[in-house]
Design a protein around this motif. Sequence first.
Motif, mmCIF file in Angstrom:
data_model
loop_
_atom_site.group_PDB
_atom_site.id
_atom_site.type_symbol
_atom_site.label_atom_id
_atom_site.label_comp_id
_atom_site.label_asym_id
_atom_site.label_seq_id
_atom_site.Cartn_x
_atom_site.Cartn_y
_atom_site.Cartn_z
ATOM 1 N N GLN A 113 34.533 13.249 28.059
ATOM 2 C CA GLN A 113 33.921 14.244 28.945
ATOM 3 C C GLN A 113 34.937 14.867 29.901
ATOM 4 O O GLN A 113 34.987 16.103 30.027
ATOM 5 N N PRO A 114 35.771 14.073 30.594
ATOM 6 C CA PRO A 114 36.774 14.709 31.463
ATOM 7 C C PRO A 114 37.796 15.537 30.693
ATOM 8 O O PRO A 114 38.284 16.551 31.202
ATOM 9 N N ALA A 115 38.116 15.138 29.456
ATOM 10 C CA ALA A 115 39.048 15.939 28.656
ATOM 11 C C ALA A 115 38.463 17.313 28.373
ATOM 12 O O ALA A 115 39.148 18.342 28.512
ATOM 13 N N LEU A 116 37.204 17.355 27.996
ATOM 14 C CA LEU A 116 36.564 18.640 27.714
ATOM 15 C C LEU A 116 36.422 19.477 28.983
ATOM 16 O O LEU A 116 36.559 20.707 28.948
ATOM 17 N N ALA A 117 36.168 18.810 30.109
ATOM 18 C CA ALA A 117 36.086 19.537 31.375
ATOM 19 C C ALA A 117 37.435 20.150 31.733
ATOM 20 O O ALA A 117 37.518 21.308 32.172
ATOM 21 N N ALA A 118 38.511 19.390 31.545
ATOM 22 C CA ALA A 118 39.853 19.900 31.836
ATOM 23 C C ALA A 118 40.206 21.060 30.910
ATOM 24 O O ALA A 118 40.834 22.040 31.332
ATOM 25 N N ILE A 119 39.807 20.952 29.648
ATOM 26 C CA ILE A 119 40.067 22.033 28.696
ATOM 27 C C ILE A 119 39.330 23.298 29.122
ATOM 28 O O ILE A 119 39.896 24.399 29.116
ATOM 29 N N ALA A 120 38.061 23.150 29.508
ATOM 30 C CA ALA A 120 37.284 24.312 29.941
ATOM 31 C C ALA A 120 37.894 24.963 31.179
ATOM 32 O O ALA A 120 37.810 26.182 31.362
ATOM 33 N N ALA A 121 38.527 24.135 32.036
ATOM 34 C CA ALA A 121 39.170 24.651 33.248
ATOM 35 C C ALA A 121 40.586 25.156 32.976
ATOM 36 O O ALA A 121 41.295 25.534 33.912
ATOM 37 N N ARG A 122 41.003 25.133 31.707
ATOM 38 C CA ARG A 122 42.307 25.636 31.266
ATOM 39 C C ARG A 122 43.461 24.882 31.918
ATOM 40 O O ARG A 122 44.507 25.453 32.234
ATOM 41 N N LYS A 123 43.270 23.587 32.107
ATOM 42 C CA LYS A 123 44.356 22.741 32.581
ATOM 43 C C LYS A 123 45.279 22.393 31.411
ATOM 44 O O LYS A 123 44.903 22.524 30.240
ATOM 45 N N THR A 124 46.468 21.924 31.722
ATOM 46 C CA THR A 124 47.318 21.302 30.719
ATOM 47 C C THR A 124 46.913 19.838 30.629
ATOM 48 O O THR A 124 46.830 19.153 31.651
ATOM 49 N N ILE A 125 46.641 19.369 29.415
ATOM 50 C CA ILE A 125 46.192 17.994 29.221
ATOM 51 C C ILE A 125 47.311 17.201 28.575
ATOM 52 O O ILE A 125 47.781 17.541 27.484
ATOM 53 N N ALA A 126 47.770 16.155 29.261
ATOM 54 C CA ALA A 126 48.714 15.196 28.688
ATOM 55 C C ALA A 126 47.873 14.049 28.146
ATOM 56 O O ALA A 126 47.270 13.293 28.907
ATOM 57 N N LEU A 127 47.813 13.938 26.831
ATOM 58 C CA LEU A 127 46.813 13.089 26.190
ATOM 59 C C LEU A 127 47.414 11.768 25.733
ATOM 60 O O LEU A 127 48.296 11.733 24.875
ATOM 61 N N ALA A 128 46.923 10.672 26.328
ATOM 62 C CA ALA A 128 47.365 9.335 25.930
ATOM 63 C C ALA A 128 46.246 8.529 25.293
ATOM 64 O O ALA A 128 46.497 7.447 24.778
ATOM 65 N N ALA A 149 43.753 26.202 26.658
ATOM 66 C CA ALA A 149 44.353 25.026 27.288
ATOM 67 C C ALA A 149 45.385 24.413 26.351
ATOM 68 O O ALA A 149 45.247 24.463 25.134
ATOM 69 N N ARG A 150 46.414 23.818 26.932
ATOM 70 C CA ARG A 150 47.474 23.203 26.134
ATOM 71 C C ARG A 150 47.307 21.688 26.130
ATOM 72 O O ARG A 150 47.092 21.074 27.179
ATOM 73 N N LEU A 151 47.401 21.088 24.933
ATOM 74 C CA LEU A 151 47.383 19.636 24.782
ATOM 75 C C LEU A 151 48.793 19.159 24.478
ATOM 76 O O LEU A 151 49.407 19.594 23.498
ATOM 77 N N LEU A 152 49.309 18.277 25.323
ATOM 78 C CA LEU A 152 50.639 17.707 25.122
ATOM 79 C C LEU A 152 50.487 16.215 24.833
ATOM 80 O O LEU A 152 49.882 15.486 25.621
#
Length: 393
Positions: A113-128, A149-152
């Motif tokens: 849920q927080p990942a999808l929220a961050a994506i909707a807010a166009r944040k950069t997501i560093a995914l672990a 949004a960018r996934l790193l």
Amino acid sequence: MATPGPKKRIVLLGATGSIGESTLRVIAAHRDRLELVGIAAQRNHGRLVEIARQFGVRHVGLHDPAALAAARSDAAFPAGTQFHGGLEGLSALATLPEADTILIAVVGTAGLQPALAAIAARKTIALASKEILVMAGKFVMAAAQASGARLLPVDSEHNAVFQCLEGRRPDEVRRIVLTASGGAFRDWPQEKLATATVADALKHPNWAMGPKITVDSATLANKGLELIEAQWLFGLQPAQCQAVLHTQSIVHCLAEFTDGSMLAQLCPPSMTFPIQHALLWPDRAPASTESALPLEKIFSLDFRPVDETRYPCLRLAREAMHAGGTAPAIFNAANEVAVAAFLAGRVPFLAIPRIVEHTLSRLPAVEPNSLAAVLNVDQEARVTATAHLSGVL
């Protein structure tokens, strides 16, 4: 050396785990480039106090209600601390207006849920968190493409692939090969595995990690999850995602191109390297937390095929990846139940793949049409796996 630009402001979800602690070391070493603005944990509010005071963090999240209540009454937190509770609190942290990058290191489904929220807010997501793409890669990648949004990737293997493939066209890539250490039992006689204890499984030869992922390394379930995640991250077909044993954990991936040449990414087995790369990307900076590879010393790099009779969880993960649909979510949920039972002393080590295989055989893989459908399958798989625990003793 180029002058650093504005500081990147980081929210760290999963601040008290092994990835979180490594991230804190990276941020502390690069305070001229990175600023921590939000932190969250499941329940360890005592450690969050220390982090908040060290880094001057004003936004603190706790998933557990009792821990949240204890934190609110803890005068040790800096004055003016804003507390966020539950999944909604994690999502609020993931969308903080002042945050640039959200590093998600939350175990299990809580990070979705927080990942999808961050994506909707166009944040950069560093995914672990592997589970996010294993469970819902179809929906997460579609959401990222729609929002821009960018996934790193933060996992050492996926970050290595990212570095090797950066600037390459997809049609130039023949395959990627993720390396696996083989875990705690790689040198054990196979017949001895029936006597393996929890303490044995947690003695990883190369990496310092949390209990769950250390057990997953011993079964190679982690490598299976990583192959599934790589398929989504890099837009690959299942047959293009492979694994090989590499006992030194120095080469983290091999990328083979259509002309037969390969690129490899090498660094010592420490998560600070991929974390720093993800947080500072596209820039680089000196690695202030660890030493680089000592090329002045003699060392070897060894590779060998994975024996899937010894590591049946890798076979099951590959089969789930090829089946597609909800099969990876079923694999992930059943594995989480089985590993938790092993760590609690309820089932033997060799029961883990049997529980996973039973669950996969009982639940059909279907193409989900919504996130709700994926979450329902996840719960159904957990119920099925839990019901089978007594049958494998």
